[in-house]
Design an enzyme around this catalytic site. Structure first.
Site, PDB file in Angstrom:
ATOM      1  N   GLU A  42     -31.895  -6.901  47.247  1.00 27.36           N
ATOM      2  CA  GLU A  42     -32.453  -6.328  46.257  1.00 27.36           C
ATOM      3  C   GLU A  42     -33.415  -7.017  45.318  1.00 27.36           C
ATOM      4  O   GLU A  42     -33.275  -8.233  45.487  1.00 27.36           O
ATOM      5  CB  GLU A  42     -31.096  -6.022  45.224  1.00 27.36           C
ATOM      6  CG  GLU A  42     -31.291  -5.264  43.772  1.00 27.36           C
ATOM      7  CD  GLU A  42     -30.257  -5.300  42.938  1.00 27.36           C
ATOM      8  OE1 GLU A  42     -29.904  -4.439  42.356  1.00 27.36           O
ATOM      9  OE2 GLU A  42     -29.565  -6.351  43.131  1.00 27.36           O
ATOM     10  N   LYS A 102     -29.393   3.007  43.000  1.00 23.16           N
ATOM     11  CA  LYS A 102     -28.280   2.223  42.133  1.00 23.16           C
ATOM     12  C   LYS A 102     -27.584   2.929  41.102  1.00 23.16           C
ATOM     13  O   LYS A 102     -28.373   3.091  40.140  1.00 23.16           O
ATOM     14  CB  LYS A 102     -29.019   0.751  41.901  1.00 23.16           C
ATOM     15  CG  LYS A 102     -27.746  -0.241  41.499  1.00 23.16           C
ATOM     16  CD  LYS A 102     -28.403  -1.552  41.155  1.00 23.16           C
ATOM     17  CE  LYS A 102     -27.362  -2.656  40.765  1.00 23.16           C
ATOM     18  NZ  LYS A 102     -28.074  -3.953  40.366  1.00 23.16           N
ATOM     19  N   CYS A 153     -25.826  -4.269  45.210  1.00 22.26           N
ATOM     20  CA  CYS A 153     -25.290  -5.498  44.286  1.00 22.26           C
ATOM     21  C   CYS A 153     -23.885  -5.145  43.707  1.00 22.26           C
ATOM     22  O   CYS A 153     -22.771  -5.174  43.976  1.00 22.26           O
ATOM     23  CB  CYS A 153     -26.245  -5.872  43.441  1.00 22.26           C
ATOM     24  SG  CYS A 153     -26.114  -7.365  42.734  1.00 22.26           S
TER      25      CYS A 153
END
Length: 459
Positions: free
Chosen positions: A55, A155, A188
């Site tokens: 990321e 995300k 993440c």
């Protein structure tokens, strides 16, 4: 199949809040993409069929909404359009980064997953449309070995990323491969939440996950490699996790994880990137938990001096602890509805202080989520107040059985040893409404053995 992940030390913009033009942004991103290109070649040479990059690896971080704009590529988040950016660069404007990634996949005949910033214009009838008339997403893209864009994922659980928008609905995104079936994607902080990560795995019965991350390690319970492995173990899946490498920011820790073996990299000492390549089995069957070595409930012994309860902050949460004294023993400690039990025997006696801690409540710092945790940890020093501190080295070898009456089925078994190395429990699973892990003799000194439960419904 053979998988690769690259822990990338990204070349960062020293002044991310400053406004630059598209050409300057492309120049900086080009320097990172040059490194990606070398790594894709190296991975393919070693037989890798898929490579995952971290990321924020291409553009870096700490931008404002406006300062990141020149770094954003345009991506159509649509299933209907089949597009190969390397072969059809003229279809859309502002797709230079996508074109380079697509060509990397095509040239090296490798599936490739990377993370970049993307933009999408929107208009006012859309109630979620930001006032500047565009969405900005933190996006993973996947290309097949012909350079075709096969999946995009935006995300969902942003971690203080003011430059980006949360997508109106969670994306459940996966792509097909000839060598290992379907791969899901998330990013993440997503790994700590039900939507979309857990729901994606359950709903589509996924066994492979590509996971770009920019994770700041937090001991004792949320170091990158520790939690990545626990997630692979808990869901009985393979995870290809690529983290960014910036030790000064506490960022390192990548790996290729299967439910029974891990190939990891954690390095806070040196600089530069690291390519991990490993051959792993395609997970098909469900993990068998061994139920032959579970303790029955601890018998209450009369008239014994119980060790003192004390409180200390760990991971910004107020844990209730009991000290783990002496060569062996049986302990329990409770908070709210959760009771944690420990049977232990120290194989090597040292002057280190260990403690058994419990927390059952809402975690509210750097994100809000409900945690049920039973944790055996090495304390930072010899006083109670040091329990819960970040510790990286230990010498005590301990045989233990740790269990708790968890109220959630989502338990992540953590087992971290000296030098931030990983170990696997000998046995783990459910028995009589208690979840347990047991281990005879870790290979290195024990830092943390914990049951990290996530009670998603109470977030």
């Amino acid at each position: 199949y053979v998988a690769a992940v690259y822990e990338h030390e990204s070349i960062l913009n020293p002044t991310p809040a400053a406004l630059v033009d598209r050409q300057s942004a492309l120049k900086l991103m080009g320097r990172n993409l040059d490194i990606y290109e070398q790594q894709a070649v190296a991975a393919a040479r070693q037989g890798a069929q898929i490579i995952v990059f971290p990321e924020d690896g291409i553009h870096g971080f700490n931008f404002t909404r406006n300062s990141i704009y020149p770094y954003l590529d345009f991506v159509l988040h649509s299933h209907s359009v089949k597009w190969n950016p390397c072969k059809e660069p003229y279809l859309f404007n502002d797709t230079e980064v996508l074109q380079r990634l697509s060509c990397m996949a095509l040239k090296n005949k490798i599936f490739l997953v990377a993370n970049l910033g993307t933009k999408q214009p929107c208009e006012q009838p859309d109630p979620h449309c930001p006032s500047d008339g565009r969405y900005q997403f933190n996006t993973n893209v996947a290309f097949n070995d012909d350079g075709m864009l096969v999946a995009t994922y935006r995300k969902h659980n942003l971690y203080f990323e003011y430059a980006f928008d949360t997508p109106p609905e969670p994306d459940y995104k996966f792509f097909d491969t000839p060598f290992a079936g379907k791969f899901g994607m998330f990013t993440c902080f997503d790994i700590l939440f039900f939507e979309p990560a857990v729901n994606l795995i359950k709903q589509y019965n996924l066994k492979q996950i590509a996971y770009p991350t920019a994770w700041m390690n937090q001991l004792p319970l949320l170091s990158a490699v520790e939690f990545q492995q626990a997630f692979a173990t808990a869901f009985n899946i393979n995870i290809l996790a690529a983290n960014i490498h910036h030790p000064t920011l506490g960022m390192t820790g990548s790996g290729i994880y299967t439910p029974g073996k891990s190939f990891t990299y954690h390095n806070m000492e040196s600089y530069g990137g690291k390519l991990i390549v490993a051959e792993i089995p395609v997970v098909t069957t469900d993990y068998e938990t061994n139920l032959d070595k579970i303790p029955s409930r601890v018998s209450e012994k009369g008239n014994e001096q119980l060790p003192p309860l004390f409180y200390a902050e760990m991971m910004y949460d107020n844990f209730t602890f009991v000290p783990v004294w002496g060569e062996k023993g049986e302990l329990q400690v409770c908070a709210n509805t959760l009771c944690c039990y420990l049977n232990y025997q120290k194989a090597v006696l040292t002057d280190e202080l260990y403690a058994l801690g419990v927390f059952d409540g809402l975690h509210t710092v750097h994100g809000t989520y409900y945690v049920q945790a039973c944790a055996l940890v090495k304390c930072g020093g010899l006083s109670f107040s040091t329990c819960g501190q970040e510790v990286t080295n230990a010498t005590a070898l301990i045989d233990f059985q740790l269990w708790g009456n968890m109220s959630t089925p989502y338990i992540f078994p953590l087992l971290l040893t000296s030098g931030i190395t990983l170990d696997f429990a000998d046995h783990r699973g459910w028995k009589n409404n208690h979840y347990f892990i047991s281990k005879n003799r870790t290979s290195f000194g024990l830092l943390t053995a914990a049951l990290y439960g996530r009670w998603y419904e109470k977030d």
